[in-house]
Scaffold this active site. Structure first.
Site, short mmCIF file in Angstrom:
data_model
loop_
_atom_site.label_atom_id
_atom_site.label_comp_id
_atom_site.label_asym_id
_atom_site.label_seq_id
_atom_site.Cartn_x
_atom_site.Cartn_y
_atom_site.Cartn_z
N HIS A 72 0.84 -1.21 0.00
CA HIS A 72 0.00 0.00 0.00
C HIS A 72 0.87 1.25 0.00
O HIS A 72 1.84 1.34 0.75
CB HIS A 72 -0.92 0.02 1.23
CG HIS A 72 -2.19 -0.76 1.03
ND1 HIS A 72 -3.34 -0.48 1.71
CD2 HIS A 72 -2.48 -1.79 0.20
CE1 HIS A 72 -4.30 -1.30 1.31
NE2 HIS A 72 -3.81 -2.12 0.40
N TYR A 201 -9.22 5.53 8.14
CA TYR A 201 -9.38 5.76 9.58
C TYR A 201 -10.37 6.91 9.72
O TYR A 201 -10.12 7.99 9.19
CB TYR A 201 -8.06 6.17 10.23
CG TYR A 201 -6.97 5.12 10.22
CD1 TYR A 201 -6.20 4.88 9.09
CD2 TYR A 201 -6.71 4.37 11.37
CE1 TYR A 201 -5.19 3.91 9.09
CE2 TYR A 201 -5.71 3.40 11.39
CZ TYR A 201 -4.95 3.19 10.24
OH TYR A 201 -3.96 2.23 10.24
N PRO A 293 -4.06 -0.04 18.70
CA PRO A 293 -3.78 -0.49 17.32
C PRO A 293 -3.96 0.59 16.26
O PRO A 293 -3.69 0.37 15.10
CB PRO A 293 -4.73 -1.66 17.10
CG PRO A 293 -5.69 -1.63 18.21
CD PRO A 293 -5.14 -0.81 19.30
N LYS A 297 1.08 -0.47 15.03
CA LYS A 297 2.47 -0.58 15.51
C LYS A 297 2.75 -1.84 16.33
O LYS A 297 3.91 -2.21 16.51
CB LYS A 297 2.79 0.64 16.38
CG LYS A 297 2.83 1.94 15.60
CD LYS A 297 4.03 2.00 14.67
CE LYS A 297 3.86 3.05 13.61
NZ LYS A 297 4.10 2.50 12.27
N TYR A 385 4.01 6.30 10.14
CA TYR A 385 3.15 5.16 9.79
C TYR A 385 3.95 4.05 9.11
O TYR A 385 3.76 2.87 9.41
CB TYR A 385 2.02 5.63 8.86
CG TYR A 385 0.89 4.63 8.70
CD1 TYR A 385 0.82 3.78 7.60
CD2 TYR A 385 -0.10 4.52 9.67
CE1 TYR A 385 -0.22 2.86 7.46
CE2 TYR A 385 -1.14 3.59 9.53
CZ TYR A 385 -1.18 2.78 8.43
OH TYR A 385 -2.21 1.85 8.30
#
Ligand code: FAS
Ligand code: PHB
Length: 390
Positions: A72, A201, A293, A297, A385
């Site tokens: 991704h 998100y 979560p 990580k 990220y």
């Protein structure tokens, strides 16, 4: 039985560590409380950082991930109808994340254990840790009702949040840092195509939601729920309805519904235990730290711990050097705390907290406005990220 490194826990941390040591001819034995099927049945992480991908590649266990995994280049932050794209590839000069479930990582590591001489004792009950303050520690455990003893030079506590290894460190030595969040994540796994080709998100007035996936035919979704919520209160249809609301009209309209393969609620906490070494005992993964979560990580921090610890132990056994093991805790914790910060920050930004009030909500809107308008803000999120360098 005698080995160089006795590993408690056959989850990702224990399996990765065991393989990395065996690859260098160092003897290791994993002692796991559950059965292999039980370990594989736990549905957890979905996004791999480079550090985790590299460990599988270094172990020559990346074939299935390369075939079935989804690289991704970005993800979305949704705030009501607004969608903010974080183009991680562009913002980090080409870095990506790999969507490949923790279950599959664990399966690949388990399947290769026998052929590589990594012994895993499953269904080992009542594991007890002895003499970690000596150079000759050992484990005892029950296997088929018979007590066994495993002598080792070092013990690696890869036994997750509820394992015994942290408790083997004296209270006078250990320190806990913790924040428990006033909500949990209700997750659903279903064999339906994802509603979006990248993760979303979402911060909605009803609460947080996450649209993720395991493949182009298997989706993983989450919604924020109060801590006292029960899975039974969320029949599939109610959960699909709520996801359609929280993910916004565009993504919500693309949701394909289907029966839950798995549905569970996980509590959220930020947790760090220091130090990550006490004499002959090392901690790695969830045994030492937990992250909410939100930042993807948890599994990846287990990987960075294991990358540091395996290098240190290899240097000790093959070169007789102790500087790696002597600095392991400090080195691992430096990366742990940066990931704790990112996970806490993204959780604070994307969830509705019961006590935040209007001011707290305005802070979230202002930060999302800033991220939407700032390359620097997006770059900061992107580099955290994909995972900070080791
Ligand atoms: P694990 O907990 O995976 O493994 C520890 C192992 O030790 C287990 O197999 C356990 O059976 C064994 N063990 C425990 N006590 C023992 C004893 N006394 N004797 C012998 N063995 C013992 N991370 C993400 O990045 N994204 C997510 O979406 C995500 N979702 C999660 C959901 C849940 C419910 C949980 C609990 C965690 C989630 N995580 C997520 C975090 C998770 O992926 C962990 O970070 C990851 O499993 C860490 O791996 P380990 O450190 O190996 O710990
Ligand atoms: C998942 O797919 O399980 C997942 C992905 C990203 C997260 C958390 C969970 O941040």
């Amino acid at each position: 039985m005698k080995t160089d490194v006795a590993i408690i826990g056959g989850g990702p941390a224990g399996l990765m560590l065991g393989h990395l040591l065996r690859q260098q001819g160092i003897d290791a034995v994993i002692v796991e409380r559950q059965s292999a099927d039980y370990v594989l049945g736990r549905i957890r992480a979905g996004v791999l950082e480079k550090v985790t991908v590299d460990i599988l590649k270094d172990l020559d266990l990346a074939d299935r991930m390369n075939k079935e995994g989804l690289p991704h280049d970005g993800f979305f932050l949704a705030d009501g109808e607004r969608l903010i794209h974080i183009d991680i590839a562009e913002l980090t000069c080409g870095s990506q994340v790999m969507v490949y479930g923790q279950t599959e990582v664990t399966r690949d590591l388990m399947d290769a254990a026998d052929s590589r001489g990594l012994e895993i004792v499953y269904e080992a009950k009542d594991v007890a840790i002895h003499d970690v303050d000596s150079d000759a520690p050992y484990l005892t455990y029950l296997k088929d009702g018979v007590e066994q003893r495993l002598d080792a030079r070092f013990i690696a506590g890869c036994d997750g949040f509820h394992g015994p290894s942290r408790k083997a460190i004296p209270d006078s030595v250990g320190k806990v840092y913790e924040r428990v969040y006033p909500f949990g994540w209700l997750g659903i796994l279903a064999d339906v195509p994802p509603c979006n080709d990248e993760l979303i998100y979402a911060n909605h007035s009803n609460g947080f939601a996450l649209a993720s996936m395991r493949s182009n035919t298997r989706s993983r979704y989450y919604i924020q729920v109060p801590l006292d919520e029960k899975v039974e209160e969320w029949p599939d249809e109610r959960l699909w309805d709520e996801l359609a609301v929280r993910l916004g009209p565009e993504a919500g309209s693309r949701i394909t519904r289907g029966p839950a393969l798995e549905k569970s609620i996980a509590p959220l906490r930020s947790f760090v235990f220091e130090p990550m070494r006490y004499k002959s005992l090392f901690l790695a993964g969830d045994a030492a730290h937990i992250v909410p979560p939100t930042g993807a990580k948890g599994l990846n921090l287990a990987s960075s711990d294991v990358a540091y610890l395996s290098r240190a132990l290899i240097s000790y056994f093959k070169e007789g050097k102790s500087d790696g093991i002597d600095t392991y805790s400090q080195t691992a914790l430096a990366r742990v705390w940066k990931s704790e910060r990112f996970s806490w920050s993204l959780t604070t930004l994307m969830h509705r907290f019961p006590d935040d009030g209007d001011f707290g909500r305005r802070m979230q809107v202002a930060e999302l406005d800033y991220i939407a308008s700032s390359e620097a803000a997006k770059k900061s999120i992107a580099e955290n990220y994909v995972g900070l360098p080791l």
